[in-house]
Design a protein around this motif. Structure first.
Motif, PDB file in Angstrom:
ATOM      1  N   UNK A   1      -0.778 -16.880  -0.631  1.00  0.00           N
ATOM      2  CA  UNK A   1      -1.749 -17.270  -0.289  1.00  0.00           C
ATOM      3  C   UNK A   1      -0.476 -18.240   1.301  1.00  0.00           C
ATOM      4  N   UNK A   2      -0.897 -17.704   2.635  1.00  0.00           N
ATOM      5  CA  UNK A   2      -0.155 -18.213   3.293  1.00  0.00           C
ATOM      6  C   UNK A   2      -0.264 -19.708   3.583  1.00  0.00           C
ATOM      7  N   UNK A   3       0.391 -20.679   4.567  1.00  0.00           N
ATOM      8  CA  UNK A   3       0.528 -21.815   3.788  1.00  0.00           C
ATOM      9  C   UNK A   3       0.018 -22.491   4.907  1.00  0.00           C
ATOM     10  N   UNK A   4      -1.055 -22.265   6.281  1.00  0.00           N
ATOM     11  CA  UNK A   4      -2.090 -22.264   6.984  1.00  0.00           C
ATOM     12  C   UNK A   4      -3.326 -22.550   6.581  1.00  0.00           C
ATOM     13  N   UNK A   5      -3.719 -20.860   6.090  1.00  0.00           N
ATOM     14  CA  UNK A   5      -5.325 -21.161   6.551  1.00  0.00           C
ATOM     15  C   UNK A   5      -5.580 -21.539   4.579  1.00  0.00           C
ATOM     16  N   UNK A   6      -4.589 -20.589   4.083  1.00  0.00           N
ATOM     17  CA  UNK A   6      -4.730 -20.154   2.382  1.00  0.00           C
ATOM     18  C   UNK A   6      -5.586 -18.816   2.377  1.00  0.00           C
ATOM     19  N   UNK A   7      -4.992 -17.829   3.377  1.00  0.00           N
ATOM     20  CA  UNK A   7      -5.582 -16.775   3.638  1.00  0.00           C
ATOM     21  C   UNK A   7      -4.804 -15.819   2.981  1.00  0.00           C
ATOM     22  N   UNK A   8      -5.653 -14.545   2.344  1.00  0.00           N
ATOM     23  CA  UNK A   8      -3.843 -14.128   2.045  1.00  0.00           C
ATOM     24  C   UNK A   8      -2.862 -13.470   2.266  1.00  0.00           C
ATOM     25  N   UNK A   9      -1.850 -12.961   1.601  1.00  0.00           N
ATOM     26  CA  UNK A   9      -0.954 -12.005   2.504  1.00  0.00           C
ATOM     27  C   UNK A   9      -0.894 -10.121   2.006  1.00  0.00           C
ATOM     28  N   UNK A  10      -1.526  -9.745   2.582  1.00  0.00           N
ATOM     29  CA  UNK A  10      -1.534  -8.581   2.695  1.00  0.00           C
ATOM     30  C   UNK A  10      -1.028  -7.641   3.533  1.00  0.00           C
ATOM     31  N   UNK A  11      -1.055  -6.069   3.700  1.00  0.00           N
ATOM     32  CA  UNK A  11      -0.445  -6.035   4.810  1.00  0.00           C
ATOM     33  C   UNK A  11      -1.117  -4.647   4.890  1.00  0.00           C
ATOM     34  N   UNK A  12      -1.477  -4.263   3.805  1.00  0.00           N
ATOM     35  CA  UNK A  12      -2.277  -2.873   3.603  1.00  0.00           C
ATOM     36  C   UNK A  12      -3.741  -2.457   3.183  1.00  0.00           C
ATOM     37  N   UNK A  13      -4.585  -1.652   3.414  1.00  0.00           N
ATOM     38  CA  UNK A  13      -5.481  -1.556   3.328  1.00  0.00           C
ATOM     39  C   UNK A  13      -5.565   0.173   2.357  1.00  0.00           C
ATOM     40  N   UNK A  14      -6.202   0.093   1.470  1.00  0.00           N
ATOM     41  CA  UNK A  14      -7.054   1.265   0.929  1.00  0.00           C
ATOM     42  C   UNK A  14      -7.570   2.115   1.656  1.00  0.00           C
ATOM     43  N   UNK A  15      -7.647   3.410   2.016  1.00  0.00           N
ATOM     44  CA  UNK A  15      -8.479   3.840   3.196  1.00  0.00           C
ATOM     45  C   UNK A  15      -9.174   5.241   1.936  1.00  0.00           C
ATOM     46  N   UNK A  16     -10.088   5.184   1.841  1.00  0.00           N
ATOM     47  CA  UNK A  16     -11.406   6.631   0.597  1.00  0.00           C
ATOM     48  C   UNK A  16     -12.200   7.139   1.097  1.00  0.00           C
ATOM     49  N   UNK A  17     -12.340   8.346   0.768  1.00  0.00           N
ATOM     50  CA  UNK A  17     -13.742   9.158   1.719  1.00  0.00           C
ATOM     51  C   UNK A  17     -14.719   9.569   0.220  1.00  0.00           C
ATOM     52  N   UNK A  18     -15.350   9.769   0.675  1.00  0.00           N
ATOM     53  CA  UNK A  18     -16.722  10.392  -0.686  1.00  0.00           C
ATOM     54  C   UNK A  18     -16.382  11.739  -0.567  1.00  0.00           C
ATOM     55  N   UNK A  19     -16.025  12.388  -1.888  1.00  0.00           N
ATOM     56  CA  UNK A  19     -16.483  13.103  -2.043  1.00  0.00           C
ATOM     57  C   UNK A  19     -17.678  14.028  -2.170  1.00  0.00           C
ATOM     58  N   UNK A  20     -17.711  15.288  -1.119  1.00  0.00           N
ATOM     59  CA  UNK A  20     -19.342  15.101  -1.164  1.00  0.00           C
ATOM     60  C   UNK A  20     -19.625  16.061  -1.539  1.00  0.00           C
ATOM     61  N   UNK A  21     -19.681  16.466  -2.643  1.00  0.00           N
ATOM     62  CA  UNK A  21     -19.806  17.695  -3.878  1.00  0.00           C
ATOM     63  C   UNK A  21     -20.352  16.814  -5.400  1.00  0.00           C
ATOM     64  N   UNK A  22     -19.321  15.376  -5.961  1.00  0.00           N
ATOM     65  CA  UNK A  22     -19.596  14.952  -6.530  1.00  0.00           C
ATOM     66  C   UNK A  22     -19.424  13.791  -6.233  1.00  0.00           C
ATOM     67  N   UNK A  23     -19.192  13.322  -5.108  1.00  0.00           N
ATOM     68  CA  UNK A  23     -20.435  12.282  -5.028  1.00  0.00           C
ATOM     69  C   UNK A  23     -18.640  10.956  -5.620  1.00  0.00           C
ATOM     70  N   UNK A  24     -17.682  11.149  -5.692  1.00  0.00           N
ATOM     71  CA  UNK A  24     -16.992  10.815  -6.399  1.00  0.00           C
ATOM     72  C   UNK A  24     -15.999   9.472  -5.111  1.00  0.00           C
ATOM     73  N   UNK A  25     -14.971   8.704  -5.155  1.00  0.00           N
ATOM     74  CA  UNK A  25     -14.507   8.488  -3.777  1.00  0.00           C
ATOM     75  C   UNK A  25     -12.675   9.061  -4.419  1.00  0.00           C
TER      76      UNK A  25
END
Length: 397
Positions: A364-388
């Motif tokens: 957590x940061x020392x100011x607001x208690x927010x998580x220190x995160x620098x990346x997000x995961x991008x996912x796409x739905x497979x139109x045939x299987x319905x899996x990510x």
């Protein structure tokens, strides 16, 4: 005043029923107990996501149902409280949790209900750990609300960068639910970031209860948009996807972490729509802690018909469940460091608590208690299987 007291008492009694016993002291007749409140929607428009987040917490509790405090072993009792996805009912549910004697709270799925409860937890002096509630207002000015997820300004920039740089979009159509803190907030951050990259935006809102999204789909096409950004609930998202497919929409649909759900994958399966989300976790992770979680969680789901039903009827692992799992263990780390069941001691310990979990390293940061995160995961739905399908780890710049 009598009416308020009656409502609070009813809430406490409801919580007692959900946990199978009346609120008890930390050192009751059945041994030492510490209570962790689970403030999550089991019903309402965010019920599907709330149930999945709760599943991650429940699974974590089954993996480690005790915690060492001051050399003694305490059983961890989860006190489940359904906020019904309602900002109006959220404060009453939060107050009932405080009355039930919880030492710490986890939740909620949904920024609006988290905001609604934040002042209640602060006044009660009970620390809360947000799991996937991404609106920055939740922790701003509230020293008792922490969170392990990234924030919407970051997520909005991540999605804008992906739309502009990877998808090559120069014009975006943005749709938000009127009055919804998450939906409108994330749209605002996406718009600011997308425009800073030279993009053009068309922005519209819809009201509570809206089920016909055809006018918005038509508007996006007529405006010449190249991406359709809709950070709305999974319930609204499934309707939007079905109607977009029916009308032959051919531009990518983008959304935030809320759409990381098998409700969305089921809606996309069999269509030609390209659907992308930014989220916290990918089931196919090669992180050792992540793989261990996925394998164990799937086995747990398949051994419990009720849990499987709460997960939407299959064993697909949502990011909400992975984050719920990590939030529980982060809470245990703070409790062990505090060496106490007292909320004040746990609150003090949280600021310096760290945990290496399924979704990554948490601090957590020392100011607001927010998580220190620098990346997000991008996912796409497979139109045939319905899996990510994992696409990329994306930064905000």
């Amino acid at each position: 005043m009598k009416r308020i007291i009656a409502i609070l008492l009813a809430g406490v009694l409801a919580l007692a029923a959900m946990t199978g016993c009346a609120p008890q002291a930390a050192n009751g007749s059945d041994g030492r107990v510490i209570k962790i409140g689970v403030y999550e929607p089991a019903t309402g428009e965010d019920g599907a996501g709330g149930r999945q987040e709760t599943l991650g917490i429940r699974y974590a509790n089954s993996v480690q149902p005790t915690v060492a405090i001051g050399g003694e072993t305490y059983r961890v009792q989860l006190v489940l409280a359904d906020n019904e996805s309602s900002v109006e009912k959220g404060p009453t549910v939060a107050a009932a949790l405080a009355e039930a004697g919880v030492s710490l709270v986890l939740g909620s799925y949904g920024s609006g209900v988290s905001l609604a409860a934040s002042d209640v937890f602060e006044r009660a002096g009970i620390p809360a750990i947000g799991v996937t509630c991404t609106n920055p207002q939740i922790t701003a000015g509230n020293q008792y609300y922490f969170r392990i997820c990234f924030l919407d300004p970051f997520q909005g920039a991540v999605l804008a960068n992906y739309a502009a740089e990877t998808l090559g979009a120069k014009k975006a159509y943005c749709l938000a639910k009127l009055g919804n803190d998450y939906s409108a907030g994330l749209c605002s951050y996406f718009i600011g970031a997308f425009q800073s990259l030279g993009g053009e935006v068309v922005y519209e809102t819809f009201s509570e209860g809206e089920t016909d999204f055809t006018p918005y789909i038509t508007a996006a096409v007529n405006e010449g948009a190249e991406v359709f950004f809709a950070p709305v609930s999974t319930e609204a998202g499934a309707l939007l996807i079905a109607q977009a497919a029916e009308h032959g929409l051919d531009m990518p649909l983008l959304a935030g972490d809320t759409w990381d759900s098998n409700v969305i994958t089921a809606a996309v399966r069999g269509t030609d729509l390209p659907v992308y989300v930014s989220t916290f976790f990918d089931e196919g992770t090669d992180r050792e802690a992540g793989r261990s979680f996925v394998d164990g969680f799937k086995a747990w789901l398949n051994s419990d018909a009720d849990a499987m039903a709460d997960n939407g009827g299959n064993d697909m692992v949502s990011a909400a469940s992975a984050m719920g799992y990590d939030a529980y263990f982060t809470a245990l780390e703070a409790i062990k460091t505090a060496g106490s069941v007292e909320p004040a001691a746990i609150h003090a310990a949280l600021w310096n608590t760290t945990y290496s979990g399924a979704t990554g390293d948490i601090a957590f940061d020392g100011e607001n208690g927010d998580a220190i995160r620098s990346e997000a995961c991008i996912k796409q739905v497979d139109n045939t299987s319905g899996a990510w399908r994992f696409v990329a780890m994306q930064k905000a710049e």
